[in-house]
Design a protein around this motif. Structure first.
Motif, PDB file in Angstrom:
ATOM      1  N   GLY A   1      43.199  45.136  28.992  1.00  7.98           N
ATOM      2  CA  GLY A   1      42.359  45.053  30.178  1.00  7.98           C
ATOM      3  C   GLY A   1      42.763  43.889  31.056  1.00  7.98           C
ATOM      4  O   GLY A   1      43.213  42.852  30.556  1.00  7.98           O
ATOM      5  N   VAL A   2      42.616  44.070  32.357  1.00  8.46           N
ATOM      6  CA  VAL A   2      42.968  43.034  33.340  1.00  8.46           C
ATOM      7  C   VAL A   2      41.833  42.922  34.350  1.00  8.46           C
ATOM      8  O   VAL A   2      41.280  43.939  34.784  1.00  8.46           O
ATOM      9  CB  VAL A   2      44.285  43.378  34.070  1.00  8.46           C
ATOM     10  CG1 VAL A   2      44.572  42.369  35.191  1.00  8.46           C
ATOM     11  CG2 VAL A   2      45.448  43.431  33.088  1.00  8.46           C
ATOM     12  N   VAL A   3      41.499  41.678  34.708  1.00  6.38           N
ATOM     13  CA  VAL A   3      40.491  41.419  35.738  1.00  6.38           C
ATOM     14  C   VAL A   3      41.073  40.464  36.769  1.00  6.38           C
ATOM     15  O   VAL A   3      41.596  39.410  36.425  1.00  6.38           O
ATOM     16  CB  VAL A   3      39.203  40.808  35.145  1.00  6.38           C
ATOM     17  CG1 VAL A   3      38.254  40.371  36.260  1.00  6.38           C
ATOM     18  CG2 VAL A   3      38.509  41.789  34.223  1.00  6.38           C
ATOM     19  N   ARG A   4      40.983  40.869  38.018  1.00  6.56           N
ATOM     20  CA  ARG A   4      41.381  40.026  39.150  1.00  6.56           C
ATOM     21  C   ARG A   4      40.105  39.642  39.863  1.00  6.56           C
ATOM     22  O   ARG A   4      39.341  40.518  40.297  1.00  6.56           O
ATOM     23  CB  ARG A   4      42.301  40.855  40.056  1.00  6.56           C
ATOM     24  CG  ARG A   4      42.730  40.167  41.330  1.00  6.56           C
ATOM     25  CD  ARG A   4      43.892  39.224  41.101  1.00  6.56           C
ATOM     26  NE  ARG A   4      44.379  38.771  42.397  1.00  6.56           N
ATOM     27  CZ  ARG A   4      43.809  37.806  43.119  1.00  6.56           C
ATOM     28  NH1 ARG A   4      42.726  37.205  42.675  1.00  6.56           N
ATOM     29  NH2 ARG A   4      44.319  37.459  44.280  1.00  6.56           N
ATOM     30  N   PHE A   5      39.811  38.323  39.968  1.00  8.18           N
ATOM     31  CA  PHE A   5      38.503  37.911  40.472  1.00  8.18           C
ATOM     32  C   PHE A   5      38.587  36.637  41.291  1.00  8.18           C
ATOM     33  O   PHE A   5      39.617  35.968  41.334  1.00  8.18           O
ATOM     34  CB  PHE A   5      37.520  37.755  39.306  1.00  8.18           C
ATOM     35  CG  PHE A   5      37.794  36.577  38.400  1.00  8.18           C
ATOM     36  CD1 PHE A   5      36.995  35.446  38.447  1.00  8.18           C
ATOM     37  CD2 PHE A   5      38.844  36.609  37.490  1.00  8.18           C
ATOM     38  CE1 PHE A   5      37.247  34.362  37.620  1.00  8.18           C
ATOM     39  CE2 PHE A   5      39.093  35.535  36.657  1.00  8.18           C
ATOM     40  CZ  PHE A   5      38.290  34.402  36.722  1.00  8.18           C
ATOM     41  N   MET A   6      37.484  36.304  41.955  1.00  6.26           N
ATOM     42  CA  MET A   6      37.436  35.204  42.915  1.00  6.26           C
ATOM     43  C   MET A   6      36.170  34.379  42.746  1.00  6.26           C
ATOM     44  O   MET A   6      35.404  34.178  43.689  1.00  6.26           O
ATOM     45  CB  MET A   6      37.494  35.728  44.365  1.00  6.26           C
ATOM     46  CG  MET A   6      38.820  36.297  44.764  1.00  6.26           C
ATOM     47  SD  MET A   6      38.931  38.031  44.246  1.00  6.26           S
ATOM     48  CE  MET A   6      40.510  38.467  44.967  1.00  6.26           C
ATOM     49  N   GLY A   7      35.899  33.895  41.541  1.00  9.27           N
ATOM     50  CA  GLY A   7      34.738  33.046  41.340  1.00  9.27           C
ATOM     51  C   GLY A   7      34.808  31.790  42.203  1.00  9.27           C
ATOM     52  O   GLY A   7      35.889  31.303  42.522  1.00  9.27           O
ATOM     53  N   ALA A   8      33.656  31.245  42.574  1.00  7.66           N
ATOM     54  CA  ALA A   8      33.610  30.102  43.483  1.00  7.66           C
ATOM     55  C   ALA A   8      34.356  28.897  42.929  1.00  7.66           C
ATOM     56  O   ALA A   8      35.102  28.211  43.649  1.00  7.66           O
ATOM     57  CB  ALA A   8      32.151  29.738  43.777  1.00  7.66           C
ATOM     58  N   SER A   9      34.180  28.597  41.638  1.00  6.41           N
ATOM     59  CA  SER A   9      34.838  27.436  41.053  1.00  6.41           C
ATOM     60  C   SER A   9      36.328  27.676  40.867  1.00  6.41           C
ATOM     61  O   SER A   9      37.144  26.759  41.043  1.00  6.41           O
ATOM     62  CB  SER A   9      34.183  27.079  39.712  1.00  6.41           C
ATOM     63  OG  SER A   9      32.840  26.670  39.902  1.00  6.41           O
ATOM     64  N   VAL A  10      36.700  28.894  40.517  1.00  4.79           N
ATOM     65  CA  VAL A  10      38.121  29.262  40.428  1.00  4.79           C
ATOM     66  C   VAL A  10      38.798  29.062  41.778  1.00  4.79           C
ATOM     67  O   VAL A  10      39.892  28.485  41.869  1.00  4.79           O
ATOM     68  CB  VAL A  10      38.260  30.724  39.956  1.00  4.79           C
ATOM     69  CG1 VAL A  10      39.639  31.279  40.292  1.00  4.79           C
ATOM     70  CG2 VAL A  10      38.026  30.828  38.451  1.00  4.79           C
ATOM     71  N   MET A  11      38.160  29.532  42.837  1.00  3.99           N
ATOM     72  CA  MET A  11      38.733  29.403  44.174  1.00  3.99           C
ATOM     73  C   MET A  11      38.867  27.943  44.581  1.00  3.99           C
ATOM     74  O   MET A  11      39.893  27.532  45.145  1.00  3.99           O
ATOM     75  CB  MET A  11      37.861  30.153  45.182  1.00  3.99           C
ATOM     76  CG  MET A  11      37.897  31.660  45.048  1.00  3.99           C
ATOM     77  SD  MET A  11      39.491  32.408  45.487  1.00  3.99           S
ATOM     78  CE  MET A  11      39.422  32.274  47.268  1.00  3.99           C
ATOM     79  N   ALA A  12      37.837  27.142  44.300  1.00  4.76           N
ATOM     80  CA  ALA A  12      37.857  25.735  44.698  1.00  4.76           C
ATOM     81  C   ALA A  12      38.936  24.959  43.956  1.00  4.76           C
ATOM     82  O   ALA A  12      39.703  24.199  44.559  1.00  4.76           O
ATOM     83  CB  ALA A  12      36.483  25.107  44.454  1.00  4.76           C
ATOM     84  N   LEU A  13      39.013  25.152  42.638  1.00  9.67           N
ATOM     85  CA  LEU A  13      39.995  24.398  41.859  1.00  9.67           C
ATOM     86  C   LEU A  13      41.411  24.836  42.219  1.00  9.67           C
ATOM     87  O   LEU A  13      42.326  24.003  42.340  1.00  9.67           O
ATOM     88  CB  LEU A  13      39.732  24.579  40.365  1.00  9.67           C
ATOM     89  CG  LEU A  13      40.438  23.576  39.447  1.00  9.67           C
ATOM     90  CD1 LEU A  13      39.980  22.153  39.727  1.00  9.67           C
ATOM     91  CD2 LEU A  13      40.204  23.930  37.983  1.00  9.67           C
ATOM     92  N   GLY A  14      41.611  26.136  42.408  1.00 13.36           N
ATOM     93  CA  GLY A  14      42.928  26.621  42.791  1.00 13.36           C
ATOM     94  C   GLY A  14      43.359  26.087  44.144  1.00 13.36           C
ATOM     95  O   GLY A  14      44.531  25.776  44.360  1.00 13.36           O
ATOM     96  N   ALA A  15      42.409  25.960  45.077  1.00 10.49           N
ATOM     97  CA  ALA A  15      42.728  25.418  46.397  1.00 10.49           C
ATOM     98  C   ALA A  15      43.173  23.960  46.306  1.00 10.49           C
ATOM     99  O   ALA A  15      43.928  23.485  47.170  1.00 10.49           O
ATOM    100  CB  ALA A  15      41.520  25.541  47.318  1.00 10.49           C
TER     101      ALA A  15
END
Length: 229
Positions: free
Chosen positions: A89-103
């Motif tokens: 299984g694969v999940v592609r997602f955009m959680g708020a903390s994931v987005m912030a840390l990645g930025a």
């Protein structure tokens, strides 16, 4: 292509669960490999919280062209299944903390239990462009290394599990690991504690219905769950 019964229902349930948890919004997608086949099912190309009960999921070959109507970003799912035979299984997602840390160009350190499931650490893809071609997908997967997670600067993250149920749990874990990392960064403390590789190996257990309980939590109340659940 229509259906495939129980697997398609699981994909739809997973999509709505990720939407309710706030891990996706207008964008994001999930998929599950069909047992014994070189094919996987991907959720409909709509906001995941809006996936309708009984909606068709599309069968995508692990090797070959993406079927008509399948989002170009599903190329990353395809290459993950091709490069990881055990991936279910694969999940592609955009959680708020994931987005912030990645930025910020960072990945979460192993600071709490959930973070240990990504040992030796989540990978990082330092490119803001959407991944829609094989070459970019393969390079991103190389950056992922042996981890089950990859943060993508400005584009959220992808996680891969032995099953879609596990991948959904890992998405929740990665978002929480990023939340903890942002909190640690906000303290300004130097040398905040990290979990060692040895401790992580012991902590990242799958016994005790670890992922099953997270699945039950995230999918509770879904209209397509069997009546017994």
């Amino acid at each position: 292509m229509t259906g495939h019964g129980d697997i398609a229902r699981t994909v739809r349930i997973a999509a709505r669960a990720l939407g309710r948890a706030g891990l996706v919004h207008a964008y994001g997608h999930c998929s599950a490999r069909l047992p014994g086949e070189e094919t996987f099912l991907v959720c409909p190309p709509v906001p995941m919280a809006q996936v309708a009960c009984g909606a068709d999921c599309t069968a995508v070959p692990v090797i070959g062209a993406l079927p008509e109507g399948v989002l170009g970003e599903v190329r990353l799912h395809q290459r993950l299944y091709a490069s990881r035979p055990g991936a279910g299984g694969v999940v592609r997602f955009m959680g708020a903390s994931v987005m912030a840390l990645g930025a910020l160009g960072r990945t979460p350190r192993m600071r709490h239990g959930f973070g240990t499931y990504f040992a030796p650490g989540a990978g990082f893809w330092d490119d803001i462009q959407l991944i829609r071609e094989d070459d970019a997908a393969d390079k991103a997967i190389a950056a992922m290394g042996k981890s089950r997670a990859l943060l993508m600067r400005g584009n959220g993250a992808v996680v891969v599990g032995d099953s879609l149920e596990e991948a959904v749990g890992l998405a929740f874990y990665l978002e929480d690991a990023c939340r903890i990392e942002l909190a640690a960064l906000a303290t300004g403390l130097e040398g905040a504690p990290e979990i060692s590789a040895e401790e992580a190996e012991r902590r990242a257990t799958r016994s005790g219905r670890i992922f099953e309980r997270m699945w039950d939590h995230l999918t509770a109340g879904d209209p397509e769950l069997p009546a017994s659940q």
